[in-house]
Design an enzyme around this catalytic site. Structure first.
Site, PDB file in Angstrom:
ATOM      1  N   THR A 233      53.956 -18.974   7.393  1.00  0.00           N
ATOM      2  CA  THR A 233      53.059 -20.095   7.138  1.00  0.00           C
ATOM      3  C   THR A 233      52.777 -20.186   5.644  1.00  0.00           C
ATOM      4  OG1 THR A 233      52.039 -19.850   9.282  1.00  0.00           O
ATOM      5  CG2 THR A 233      50.643 -20.809   7.576  1.00  0.00           C
ATOM      6  N   THR A 284      46.643 -16.923   7.311  1.00  0.00           N
ATOM      7  CA  THR A 284      47.953 -16.809   7.954  1.00  0.00           C
ATOM      8  C   THR A 284      47.961 -15.578   8.835  1.00  0.00           C
ATOM      9  OG1 THR A 284      50.323 -16.502   7.626  1.00  0.00           O
ATOM     10  CG2 THR A 284      48.894 -15.620   5.902  1.00  0.00           C
TER      11      THR A 284
HETATM   12  N1  ASP Z   1      48.818 -18.647  11.919  1.00  0.00           N
HETATM   13  C1  ASP Z   1      50.037 -19.272  12.345  1.00  0.00           C
HETATM   14  C2  ASP Z   1      49.924 -19.648  13.802  1.00  0.00           C
HETATM   15  O1  ASP Z   1      49.387 -18.877  14.564  1.00  0.00           O
HETATM   16  C3  ASP Z   1      51.237 -18.439  12.147  1.00  0.00           C
HETATM   17  C4  ASP Z   1      51.293 -17.710  10.836  1.00  0.00           C
HETATM   18  O2  ASP Z   1      50.430 -17.822   9.999  1.00  0.00           O
HETATM   19  O3  ASP Z   1      52.259 -17.002  10.628  1.00  0.00           O
HETATM   20  O4  ASP Z   1      50.400 -20.675  14.185  1.00  0.00           O
END
Ligand code: ASP
Length: 366
Positions: A233, A284
């Site tokens: 992300t 993230t």
């Molecule tokens: N937080 C994001 C989600 O759960 C994924 C990530 O940050 O890697 O969609």
């Protein structure tokens, strides 16, 4: 007797003076860690995802590619801020660079859903007005952070999803693409690997129970294995010369997601939060936990209600995520220009730039 009373009063007065002085010293010492010598005119910090990012799995070429893209992205925001532009512009344009790069799980390069589609989520928040915008589950909007901004500025809503969000994007003249634009072989391979492991989990549970239950295999597998998935992300938090804070986050979510799953990234207060009175945060990590812990807003609230520093607040909230069983990280900048990148995973792609043009880039936990 009177003399003794006076003496005792004098001694206790001295002690309380000393205590006040030492409290002040502690406060100053903490501030000295947190606050740059002079409050910077502006500051910007970004992330490109947190997760199991280990040096042993990295080639020098890959590492160089990530660093170069992080630098390219942050310099776009830096230039905007340096020229007196707004933190909202800096956040949006910086995120665009990472969305357009297949290296990150946002825009081009987004992870695949179980149905081999790419469903994108994003959000943005303006710390001056507390206005915010978000979009979830879109498949044709090239830069979801631009859609989030349009929702914030051109609609009465905070979050739009799916087809309706795409109709709005078209009305706003945003760039639409064929869904295949988001496909990358690398992410398709990841999906295949995750599905193979899921199928194995399903077979081994069928051996035990005598019945094939792919739904519950998916759900159990999702729980057990997602921790090892690589994230990517992207997010940005910035302070501009006018003292305005902003933050934004953009993602493809999690590999193999189903049922229209939406993570924390488009949820204001979880994935993104900004308030000129405190800080701007982009998160993230394992989204379900970041939603439950209300990560981005909780950091701001600890600063607001308890007077904690950004660093202290971020640590408390990430520890809370860990205690719940989740993992990930945040980047944030406070109203005084202090920047924090904190995470409880093996690594997090990240970079900072201050008003002197000093750049830092990090990947691992060092
Ligand atoms: N937080 C994001 C989600 O759960 C994924 C990530 O940050 O890697 O969609």
């Amino acid at each position: 007797m009177k003399k003794i009373f006076l003496l005792v009063t004098l001694i206790s007065l001295c002690f309380s003076c000393k205590n006040e002085a030492s409290n002040e010293e502690i406060a100053e010492a903490n501030n000295a860690i947190e606050t740059p010598a002079e409050k910077p005119e502006f500051a910007i910090i970004i992330h490109g995802g947190a997760g199991t990012i280990l040096k042993k799995n990295m080639t020098p070429e890959k590492e160089a590619a990530y660093k170069a893209k992080l630098e390219e992205a942050i310099r776009v925001g830096y230039d905007i801020l340096k020229n007196g532009g707004s933190s909202i512009d800096a956040v949006e344009k910086t995120i665009n660079v990472m969305e357009d790069s297949p290296l990150f799980n946002a825009g081009k390069g987004a992870v695949f859903t179980n149905a081999e589609t790419n469903e994108l989520d994003a959000s943005i928040m303006d710390g001056k007005t507390l206005n915010a915008g978000a979009s979830a589950g879109t498949t044709t909007v090239r830069n979801p952070i631009n859609l989030a901004r349009a929702v914030m500025e051109k609609s009465k809503h905070v979050m739009l999803s799916g087809n309706g969000a795409e109709v709005f994007a078209e009305e706003q003249g945003l760039t639409l693409v064929d869904p295949s634009y988001f496909h990358t072989d690398r992410r398709l391979e990841s999906l295949k690997r995750v599905k193979e492991r899921e199928a194995k989990a399903s077979t081994s549970s069928a051996t035990k129970t005598g019945k094939v239950d792919t739904e519950s295999a998916y759900l159990n597998f999702y729980d057990a294995d997602i921790k090892n998935a690589k994230f990517g992300t992207v997010g940005c938090a910035a302070l501009d010369k006018n003292g305005n804070l902003a933050a934004g986050t953009s993602t493809g979510g999690m590999t193999n997601k189903r049922y229209g799953r939406v993570g924390d990234a488009p949820i204001i207060g979880s994935g993104t939060y900004a308030n000129n009175a405190t800080c701007a945060v982009s998160s993230t990590g394992w989204g379900e936990y970041f939603i439950r812990a209300q990560v981005a807003h909780d950091i701001s609230a600890l600063m607001d209600y308890k007077g904690l520093s950004l660093k202290e607040a971020a640590k408390i909230v990430l520890d809370k995520v860990k205690d719940l069983g989740g993992d990930g990280g945040i980047v944030a900048v406070d109203k005084d220009g202090n920047m924090v990148a904190d995470f409880n995973t093996a690594g997090m792609y990240r970079a900072t730039m201050n008003d002197k043009g000093e750049l830092t880039i990090g990947i691992y936990n060092d």
